[in-house]
Enzyme design. Structure first.
Site, PDB file in Angstrom:
ATOM      1  N   GLY A 162      38.063  48.690   9.044  1.00 21.47           N
ATOM      2  CA  GLY A 162      38.113  49.459  10.117  1.00 21.47           C
ATOM      3  C   GLY A 162      36.827  49.205  10.935  1.00 21.47           C
ATOM      4  O   GLY A 162      35.864  48.803  10.365  1.00 21.47           O
ATOM      5  N   ALA A 164      34.229  51.368  13.497  1.00 25.50           N
ATOM      6  CA  ALA A 164      33.912  52.697  13.793  1.00 25.50           C
ATOM      7  C   ALA A 164      33.036  52.517  15.015  1.00 25.50           C
ATOM      8  O   ALA A 164      32.760  51.535  15.712  1.00 25.50           O
ATOM      9  CB  ALA A 164      33.036  53.542  12.622  1.00 25.50           C
ATOM     10  N   SER A 165      32.210  53.643  15.334  1.00 27.05           N
ATOM     11  CA  SER A 165      31.318  53.645  16.831  1.00 27.05           C
ATOM     12  C   SER A 165      29.947  52.774  16.521  1.00 27.05           C
ATOM     13  O   SER A 165      29.685  52.097  17.397  1.00 27.05           O
ATOM     14  CB  SER A 165      30.833  55.030  16.978  1.00 27.05           C
ATOM     15  N   LEU A 166      29.544  52.890  15.374  1.00 22.69           N
ATOM     16  CA  LEU A 166      28.290  52.147  15.171  1.00 22.69           C
ATOM     17  C   LEU A 166      28.307  50.837  14.062  1.00 22.69           C
ATOM     18  O   LEU A 166      27.337  50.172  14.162  1.00 22.69           O
ATOM     19  CB  LEU A 166      27.247  53.259  14.139  1.00 22.69           C
ATOM     20  N   ALA A 167      29.539  50.792  13.285  1.00 24.38           N
ATOM     21  CA  ALA A 167      29.646  49.764  12.368  1.00 24.38           C
ATOM     22  C   ALA A 167      31.140  49.470  12.319  1.00 24.38           C
ATOM     23  O   ALA A 167      31.815  49.961  12.754  1.00 24.38           O
ATOM     24  CB  ALA A 167      28.925  50.008  11.276  1.00 24.38           C
ATOM     25  N   GLN A 168      31.219  48.289  11.307  1.00 20.94           N
ATOM     26  CA  GLN A 168      32.649  48.134  10.765  1.00 20.94           C
ATOM     27  C   GLN A 168      32.582  47.769   9.425  1.00 20.94           C
ATOM     28  O   GLN A 168      31.669  47.258   8.875  1.00 20.94           O
ATOM     29  CB  GLN A 168      33.406  47.144  11.799  1.00 20.94           C
ATOM     30  N   VAL A 169      33.699  47.676   8.685  1.00 21.65           N
ATOM     31  CA  VAL A 169      33.852  47.346   7.342  1.00 21.65           C
ATOM     32  C   VAL A 169      34.902  46.333   7.194  1.00 21.65           C
ATOM     33  O   VAL A 169      35.822  46.309   7.614  1.00 21.65           O
ATOM     34  CB  VAL A 169      34.224  48.625   6.650  1.00 21.65           C
ATOM     35  N   LYS A 183      29.802  46.822   4.923  1.00 19.22           N
ATOM     36  CA  LYS A 183      29.528  47.554   6.402  1.00 19.22           C
ATOM     37  C   LYS A 183      28.334  47.046   7.171  1.00 19.22           C
ATOM     38  O   LYS A 183      27.351  46.728   6.457  1.00 19.22           O
ATOM     39  CB  LYS A 183      29.564  49.018   5.842  1.00 19.22           C
ATOM     40  N   ASP A 315      31.705  64.196   8.326  1.00 18.89           N
ATOM     41  CA  ASP A 315      32.497  63.415   9.196  1.00 18.89           C
ATOM     42  C   ASP A 315      33.668  62.888   8.484  1.00 18.89           C
ATOM     43  O   ASP A 315      34.176  61.968   8.220  1.00 18.89           O
ATOM     44  CB  ASP A 315      31.757  61.987   9.418  1.00 18.89           C
TER      45      ASP A 315
END
Length: 516
Positions: A162, A164-169, A183, A315
């Site tokens: 996934g 996201a706005s600040l990071a990814q996993v 992450k 969130d």
């Protein structure tokens, strides 16, 4: 015209100042990525803001002033303008990424507060945020931990689980055979954040100046307050371990373990856990998971977070909540992404609980008193609707007896755009702790709507009981004698008994309607 020229001149001068500083500070810190240069990002944001303002000035405000605001023609024009502006804002979020996507996601979460055109357009950012390359991911890991990824991992899946706005996993396998979820923060986010936040603040003031009903400083303030916390993954690791300990009594709740030896401000290594997204109805059906059980457990979890601990995961979009079948046949809730939590004071929780009870009792005077204590007085009826996600007519009729349905949701989403200026006033003046509660409530309602469990009113059941317990606990603290305390305890138990009887009746009626 003179005013517009002043605004353009002000924007250009500010762009030069902020852009020059941004060009120096962010270019080097962001690995010499041209797209991270402050003047480029600022120019892109300024152009978008002026374009959106122009849409409203030349369309809605030019032609709409002469129309009946309840007419189909005006509603269609307003919707078209909102949609066009929202799409332009989405383009900006996707181009500038980072903090901008975070703001877009926040907008997409306020389902019952902001115009539906903005909400639906921004919702795509929850699942389709831009991703960094695997090379960038490895570079961040190497910089933060001073280790070559090849020395630590057998492999890292290049496709993120996934983004996201600040990071990814990413799913990764360690040399010792363990599979983890890794992450990693997007490399340019932190370097861009300072300039981006300054840009947003300046543009918010300009937009509010030209379009007074668009008071969005509250959104900028929330972003400025929360982004530094979310950019430090050490805080997320602390939150994860705190919540894991706090809710250890909930056997059906899974919080992934944290591997501290591979954590830094930009890297977080955690236990890899599989499950289906909470709104994935195909997965839920195929694994024979009861949607009402999911809804009930989420309500209990968040009810305890808000009213007992005052430490609230803020969130809860579907990508952060997974479900799966346990060995004993019951459903396990998996809660991910612990970077953003709302810390609620005792005074706030007490007033919030009192407000809910006054709403459930249809006590207008009490509603006004407790809304005033939360920062909103004249618009107490609107704050009550925003808190519950229900129409004012439903509140006056009694939420305990008026079930929520799609017609009411459509009504709320149709009427709220007419109140945009008033909603902006509420969001600007309400207690700051309420902002994340709005977001949390709306995301949870969205999940309940996807699960089609709102007919049984599980969330209202849990909220009501938690409110009663919160209020009576405070009253017991104020008792000066054992007799007085006993009376308060008896009153509490009697109230809870009546609530249990009523909500059990609703559950039976829902079951009977489904299976008979």
């Amino acid at each position: 015209m003179i005013r517009t020229k002043k605004i353009i001149k002000y924007t250009i001068l500010t762009a030069g100042t902020v852009g020059a500083v941004g060009a120096i500070t962010s270019f080097k810190s962001n690995q010499y990525n041209v797209d991270s240069i402050g003047i480029i990002r600022f120019g892109r944001a300024s152009f978008t803001a002026l374009t959106i303002v122009t849409y409203y000035k030349t369309s809605l405000y030019k032609y709409g002033e002469k129309m009946d605001h309840k007419s189909p023609e005006y509603i269609q024009l307003r919707s078209k303008t909102h949609k066009k502006a929202a799409e332009k804002l989405l383009e900006l979020c996707q181009a500038n990424r980072g903090v901008y996507i975070k703001v877009g996601q926040h907008i997409g979460a306020l389902d019952y507060i902001l115009p539906i055109e903005y909400v639906e357009t921004m919702k795509v950012l929850h699942s389709r945020a831009p991703a960094s390359t695997i090379e960038e991911v490895k570079q961040v890991f190497k910089e933060d931990l001073n280790k070559n990824p090849e020395d630590v991992f057998e492999n890292i899946d290049p496709m993120p689980l996934g983004a996201a706005s600040l990071a990814q996993v990413h799913k990764a396998k360690l040399k010792d055979g363990r599979t983890i979820a890794l992450k990693v923060q997007h490399p340019t986010v932190k370097g861009n954040s300072l300039v981006d936040l300054k840009t947003m603040e300046m543009l918010a003031k300009i937009v509010s100046w030209i379009l007074p009903e668009f008071k969005i400083q509250w959104l900028v303030d929330e972003t400025k307050r929360n982004i530094p916390k979310e950019l430090d993954f050490q805080i997320e690791a602390d939150n994860t371990e705190k919540v894991k300990m706090m809710f250890r009594h909930m056997s059906w709740l899974k919080i992934p373990d944290i591997y501290r030896e591979m954590c830094s401000p930009r890297v977080l290594a955690m236990e890899f856990v599989e499950g289906g997204q909470v709104n994935d109805m195909e997965y839920i059906k195929n694994h024979q998971i009861n949607p009402f059980e999911i809804s009930d457990k989420l309500s209990k979890l968040y009810g305890e977070m808000i009213f007992k601990h005052g430490f609230v995961h803020s969130d809860p979009h579907p990508g952060n909540i997974l479900v799966r079948k346990m060995k004993n046949g019951s459903t396990e809730i998996i809660l991910l992404d612990h970077g953003l939590y709302a810390n609620l004071t005792d005074d706030f929780r007490y007033e919030y609980a009192q407000l809910w009870i006054s709403i459930l009792n249809r006590d207008m005077r009490s509603m006004s008193v407790h809304c005033s204590a939360l920062g909103v007085s004249d618009l107490f009826w609107l704050l009550s609707s925003m808190v519950t996600g229900r129409s004012w007519d439903a509140i006056r009729s009694g939420l305990n007896t008026t079930q929520f349905n799609n017609n009411e949701k459509d009504l709320v989403q149709r009427e709220f755009p007419n109140l945009l200026s008033c909603i902006s006033d509420v969001l600007s003046s309400v207690n700051r702790q309420m902002i994340l509660i709005f977001k949390t409530n709306d995301l949870l309602r969205g999940i309940e709507h996807s699960l089609k469990t709102y007919s049984r009113m599980d969330s209202f059941s849990v909220i009501t009981k938690n409110c009663v317990e919160t209020v009576y606990t405070e009253r017991k603290k104020q008792c000066v004698s054992r007799i007085e305390k006993l009376k308060v305890t008896c009153a509490e138990q009697w109230t809870l008994l009546k609530l249990n009887l009523y909500y059990n009746y609703l559950r039976f009626r829902s079951w009977f309607t489904t299976f008979v």
